[in-house]
Design a protein around this motif. Sequence first.
Motif, mmCIF file in Angstrom:
data_model
loop_
_atom_site.group_PDB
_atom_site.id
_atom_site.type_symbol
_atom_site.label_atom_id
_atom_site.label_comp_id
_atom_site.label_asym_id
_atom_site.label_seq_id
_atom_site.Cartn_x
_atom_site.Cartn_y
_atom_site.Cartn_z
ATOM 1 N N ASP A 45 0.837 -1.204 0.000
ATOM 2 C CA ASP A 45 0.000 0.000 0.000
ATOM 3 C C ASP A 45 0.871 1.253 0.000
ATOM 4 O O ASP A 45 1.841 1.342 -0.751
ATOM 5 N N TYR A 46 0.546 2.197 0.920
ATOM 6 C CA TYR A 46 1.251 3.479 0.972
ATOM 7 C C TYR A 46 1.719 3.741 2.403
ATOM 8 O O TYR A 46 1.265 3.101 3.351
ATOM 9 N N GLY A 47 2.620 4.732 2.493
ATOM 10 C CA GLY A 47 3.142 5.072 3.798
ATOM 11 C C GLY A 47 3.462 6.547 3.893
ATOM 12 O O GLY A 47 3.438 7.278 2.893
ATOM 13 N N ILE A 48 3.777 7.005 5.122
ATOM 14 C CA ILE A 48 4.167 8.390 5.354
ATOM 15 C C ILE A 48 5.573 8.414 5.953
ATOM 16 O O ILE A 48 5.963 7.512 6.691
ATOM 17 N N ARG A 49 6.315 9.452 5.593
ATOM 18 C CA ARG A 49 7.683 9.648 6.066
ATOM 19 C C ARG A 49 7.720 10.958 6.834
ATOM 20 O O ARG A 49 7.458 12.026 6.278
ATOM 21 N N ILE A 50 8.049 10.869 8.118
ATOM 22 C CA ILE A 50 8.015 12.030 9.008
ATOM 23 C C ILE A 50 9.436 12.416 9.344
ATOM 24 O O ILE A 50 10.229 11.579 9.790
ATOM 25 N N VAL A 51 9.779 13.681 9.112
ATOM 26 C CA VAL A 51 11.088 14.223 9.447
ATOM 27 C C VAL A 51 10.909 15.213 10.596
ATOM 28 O O VAL A 51 10.170 16.185 10.479
#
Length: 612
Positions: free
Chosen positions: A47-53
């Motif tokens: 599926d999809y994901g999020i990348r948090i900086v």
Amino acid sequence: MPGKFRLIDMGMGWQERKDSSKEVTPTRVKIEATELKSISWMRVARDYGIRIVKKDGTILRFDGFPLDSYRELSAFINQYYKLKLNQREISVRGWNWGTTELHNNHLSFLVGSRPAFDIPLSQVLNANTTNKDSDVNIELRDPFTTDERQQLSTAKRRVQIQFYIPGLATKDEDEDVDVDENGVPTNGEAKKNGDKEDGEIGEDDEMVGADGKAVTAASHFCDLIKRAADLGATTSEIITAFDKVMCLAPRGRFQVHFHPTAMRMGGKSYEYPIPYSTIVKLFLLPKPDAQHHFLVMSLQPALRQGNTIYKFLVFQFQTDEETEDLQLNIDDATYEEKYKGKLEKSYDGATFQVFADIVQGMTGQKCVTSESSYTGSQQGIQCYLSATEVVLYPLEKSFIAIWKPTINFKHSEVERVTFSRLGTTTRMVEVTFTLKTDVEYVFRSFPRNEYEHLESFCRSKKIQVVKEADDVVPAYNEGDSDDGKGENKRKRDDDEDDEDESEDEDFVASDGSASGGSDSEEEQDEEGNDDTSIKKKRKDADMDVDIEGDDGKPKHKSSSSSSKKQNQSADGERKKPKKTDGAEKGESVRRKSDSGGKSVKSEEKTTKGIQK
């Protein structure tokens, strides 16, 4: 790991799904809204994901979001966090040639302008260049704990990445590359050394090292990784150091530096950081040659060098080597707070003991010595494990074999000890340790004089002992025949004939006063002459031969044999066990041939005595 992701106006968080079969507190991750720097939406394997900086450079990733959740997440993030949910395009071409960029606390590999993958620098354990001067190996930490590793023994995990970087380093590689919030260069595609043709790099562009030589691109990249991952250490952080320490596994001489959190081993080609938390056991044992000492460190997780895994570090020290006035680089305040009772401010004594005391103080592990109830001639027994020579030490709670390979197992793990080759006449026996996990360690060429000591030691530790006595094979005899009787018997008779011959010589020499005669008189005696003196002498000789024989038969026959001698032969035959027909036939033929030569020799001796 599966879990729940939750967003609120004050921030966001994630909690691991609770497993009722485990009594472990689930993992929780909390991120305050004020800590957020950027958030990206990207396609992942599932599926999809999020990348948090985060603002401190930390990168967090969460995947498993369905496609239709993009609009809802984008609206919430824009409303409460005042950030835009950017779509980050990932390279899916499958190319393995690109550029690398260091940003904050992660390493990005770009194919074109799109990132292919990221490596958190906090997971980098070590970085080294190989002998080819164009390859860089980056070793990663094991992301699982000991319990998780046992449960996920078949799971695949990335532990090493190798980069191929040809050519020489240039000065412009030190310049920072402008990137956006997603880590993509804003000034076009990042430069890479492979884009330039041969001869395009000028002498002014080459990077020169401290030794005046040109620096390779691989070496420069490796140094950048070490600085960014904080793998190096300043001189002020070194507590103490030892030069040219001999290590048998991995083999070489290393400079060993002790830091507050790790021990670093530096060699010609490789450098190994050993966190103190990975050292779980220590062994300090004397070598049987009485000139060296072993210091063994058990590592968990093991040290990896390419495809080679080292579960044990084996150091070797000379017993007579001394260390004098070694001062630790620790200020008084730090010593009182952290190291008092664990380390001394200065050390004096044998090098192996000083080194072991420092390791013991830094790791907090007790050092196991060779003191045990084993009563053998030596604490270490030299033998062979497979085709390699090792030294086996029966310790108070375990056995350890050093050094190639080094194995260690507890007494409680041993199901039985089997001793083999006990019936042979060799000086070596064979010892097999069978563990409860059905693993067997076979030690060959084990000294026989240590066998009884090891057996009593195992019985004192309540370990089952099994003895396997081999069948005794009779020694080969050249005179053995198929029936196993005739040739052996002949050989024994020949020996007895030799004894009879020596006795005949003694008999003739001792009877020098006997009455003499001539050859003609002996001939007359054989034909029935009444020469009483010669007959008496021959009769006595025949009687001696009859008595000496093992089967009662005369050694030679003559016409002067009396009836009394025949009766003695018959009595001797009744006392002997009955022989087979083949044995009797071979015996009679043999005796006839032997008796002929014997009688002639006896007659010659008698003639010489008469002539005297």
